[in-house]
Design an enzyme around this catalytic site. Structure first.
Site, PDB file in Angstrom:
ATOM      1  N   GLY A 146      22.901  42.588  28.049  1.00  0.00           N
ATOM      2  CA  GLY A 146      23.624  42.842  29.296  1.00  0.00           C
ATOM      3  C   GLY A 146      23.262  44.180  29.927  1.00  0.00           C
ATOM      4  CB  VAL A 147      25.325  46.494  31.929  1.00  0.00           C
ATOM      5  CG1 VAL A 147      26.425  46.972  31.019  1.00  0.00           C
ATOM      6  CG2 VAL A 147      25.008  47.530  32.995  1.00  0.00           C
ATOM      7  CG  ASP A 148      24.140  48.842  25.596  1.00  0.00           C
ATOM      8  OD1 ASP A 148      23.600  49.914  25.897  1.00  0.00           O
ATOM      9  OD2 ASP A 148      24.632  48.611  24.472  1.00  0.00           O
ATOM     10  CB  THR A 208      33.867  41.007  33.013  1.00  0.00           C
ATOM     11  OG1 THR A 208      32.744  41.601  33.682  1.00  0.00           O
ATOM     12  CG2 THR A 208      35.113  41.814  33.294  1.00  0.00           C
ATOM     13  N   GLY A 209      31.365  40.601  30.507  1.00  0.00           N
ATOM     14  CA  GLY A 209      30.177  39.814  30.172  1.00  0.00           C
ATOM     15  C   GLY A 209      30.328  39.223  28.793  1.00  0.00           C
TER      16      GLY A 209
HETATM   17  P1  ADP Z   1      30.434  43.659  27.865  1.00  0.00           P
HETATM   18  O1  ADP Z   1      29.875  43.503  26.487  1.00  0.00           O
HETATM   19  O2  ADP Z   1      31.272  44.926  28.033  1.00  0.00           O
HETATM   20  O3  ADP Z   1      31.126  42.434  28.340  1.00  0.00           O
HETATM   21  P2  ADP Z   1      28.008  43.024  29.424  1.00  0.00           P
HETATM   22  O4  ADP Z   1      26.834  43.896  29.641  1.00  0.00           O
HETATM   23  O5  ADP Z   1      27.823  41.766  28.660  1.00  0.00           O
HETATM   24  O6  ADP Z   1      29.142  43.977  28.773  1.00  0.00           O
HETATM   25  O7  ADP Z   1      28.654  42.664  30.822  1.00  0.00           O
HETATM   26  C1  ADP Z   1      29.376  43.568  31.613  1.00  0.00           C
HETATM   27  C2  ADP Z   1      29.077  43.314  33.077  1.00  0.00           C
HETATM   28  O8  ADP Z   1      27.843  43.955  33.435  1.00  0.00           O
HETATM   29  C3  ADP Z   1      28.905  41.837  33.448  1.00  0.00           C
HETATM   30  O9  ADP Z   1      29.670  41.581  34.615  1.00  0.00           O
HETATM   31  C4  ADP Z   1      27.402  41.724  33.756  1.00  0.00           C
HETATM   32  O10 ADP Z   1      27.155  40.756  34.760  1.00  0.00           O
HETATM   33  C5  ADP Z   1      27.119  43.109  34.284  1.00  0.00           C
HETATM   34  N1  ADP Z   1      25.707  43.541  34.305  1.00  0.00           N
HETATM   35  C6  ADP Z   1      24.659  43.114  33.566  1.00  0.00           C
HETATM   36  N2  ADP Z   1      23.533  43.788  33.908  1.00  0.00           N
HETATM   37  C7  ADP Z   1      23.888  44.681  34.885  1.00  0.00           C
HETATM   38  C8  ADP Z   1      23.194  45.660  35.692  1.00  0.00           C
HETATM   39  N3  ADP Z   1      21.876  45.881  35.530  1.00  0.00           N
HETATM   40  N4  ADP Z   1      23.905  46.370  36.614  1.00  0.00           N
HETATM   41  C9  ADP Z   1      25.229  46.179  36.775  1.00  0.00           C
HETATM   42  N5  ADP Z   1      25.942  45.276  36.062  1.00  0.00           N
HETATM   43  C10 ADP Z   1      25.280  44.539  35.135  1.00  0.00           C
END
Ligand code: ADP
Length: 173
Positions: A32-34, A118-119
């Site tokens: 995801g975003v991480d 929310t991911g």
């Molecule tokens: P968590 O484990 O906290 O749920 P995730 O990364 O799976 O974290 O998701 C958190 C949110 O970040 C989701 O809504 C996802 O769509 C969003 N996301 C994923 N990639 C990016 C990005 N490059 N920029 C912004 N938001 C993102």
């Protein structure tokens, strides 16, 4: 000029002083975003994260931004959704509050958040949006040093949920 704005986009491209990472407790990277933040920041970010010894749910830790346009990354760990009666709401609110506190401590004026939890962590987005917006507005009301908070939504569903929450909370006032 509004101090809180919701935008649709990729947080790794945002040019605020700091961006917030929705990390996991190890702080050693994930999906995801991480994953996107580590990829864009380069391997030095992981190196610095290794020295932090992880992070508890609801807390936040700061690193440099390396190859990102942002100078800093604030890593916070959102709660995994377990039905809603395991303290998830309070822990999510703590993520926003503790990230903003850390930002103030470092003199950060502009900061961008993703939609924490929310991911992969499956927190329902409309509920998460209300908590995030309410906590950010409360903080901005008490602190005058932060000039801009961006909520960066990655998809339309999240964008609508955060817009709606902001509308609800600002029309109530
Ligand atoms: P968590 O484990 O906290 O749920 P995730 O990364 O799976 O974290 O998701 C958190 C949110 O970040 C989701 O809504 C996802 O769509 C969003 N996301 C994923 N990639 C990016 C990005 N490059 N920029 C912004 N938001 C993102």
């Amino acid at each position: 000029m509004k101090r809180l704005e919701i935008i649709l986009g990729d947080i790794t491209k945002v040019e605020t002083d700091a961006i917030v990472n929705a990390a996991n407790k190890t702080l050693l990277g994930g999906g995801g975003v991480d994953g996107a933040i580590h990829k864009a920041a380069g391997p030095e970010l992981l190196e610095e994260c290794r020295r932090l010894n992880g992070c508890e749910t609801g807390e936040a830790k700061l690193t440099k931004g390396y190859r990102l346009p942002a100078k800093y990354v604030i890593h916070t760990v959102g709660p995994v959704w377990r039905g809603g009666d395991h303290g998830e709401d309070g822990l999510l609110a703590a993520c926003y509050r503790n990230s903003l506190r850390l930002a103030v401590e470092y003199g950060i004026k502009t900061i961008a958040f993703p939609s924490i939890s929310t991911g992969a962590y499956r927190f329902p987005v409309r509920r998460a949006a209300r908590i995030a917006i309410s906590e950010i507005l409360k903080f901005l009301n008490e602190d005058k040093s932060i000039e801009k908070v961006l909520m960066v939504c990655f998809d339309n569903e999240a964008f609508k949920a955060y817009e709606e929450a902001l509308r609800e909370m600002t029309s109530k006032a």
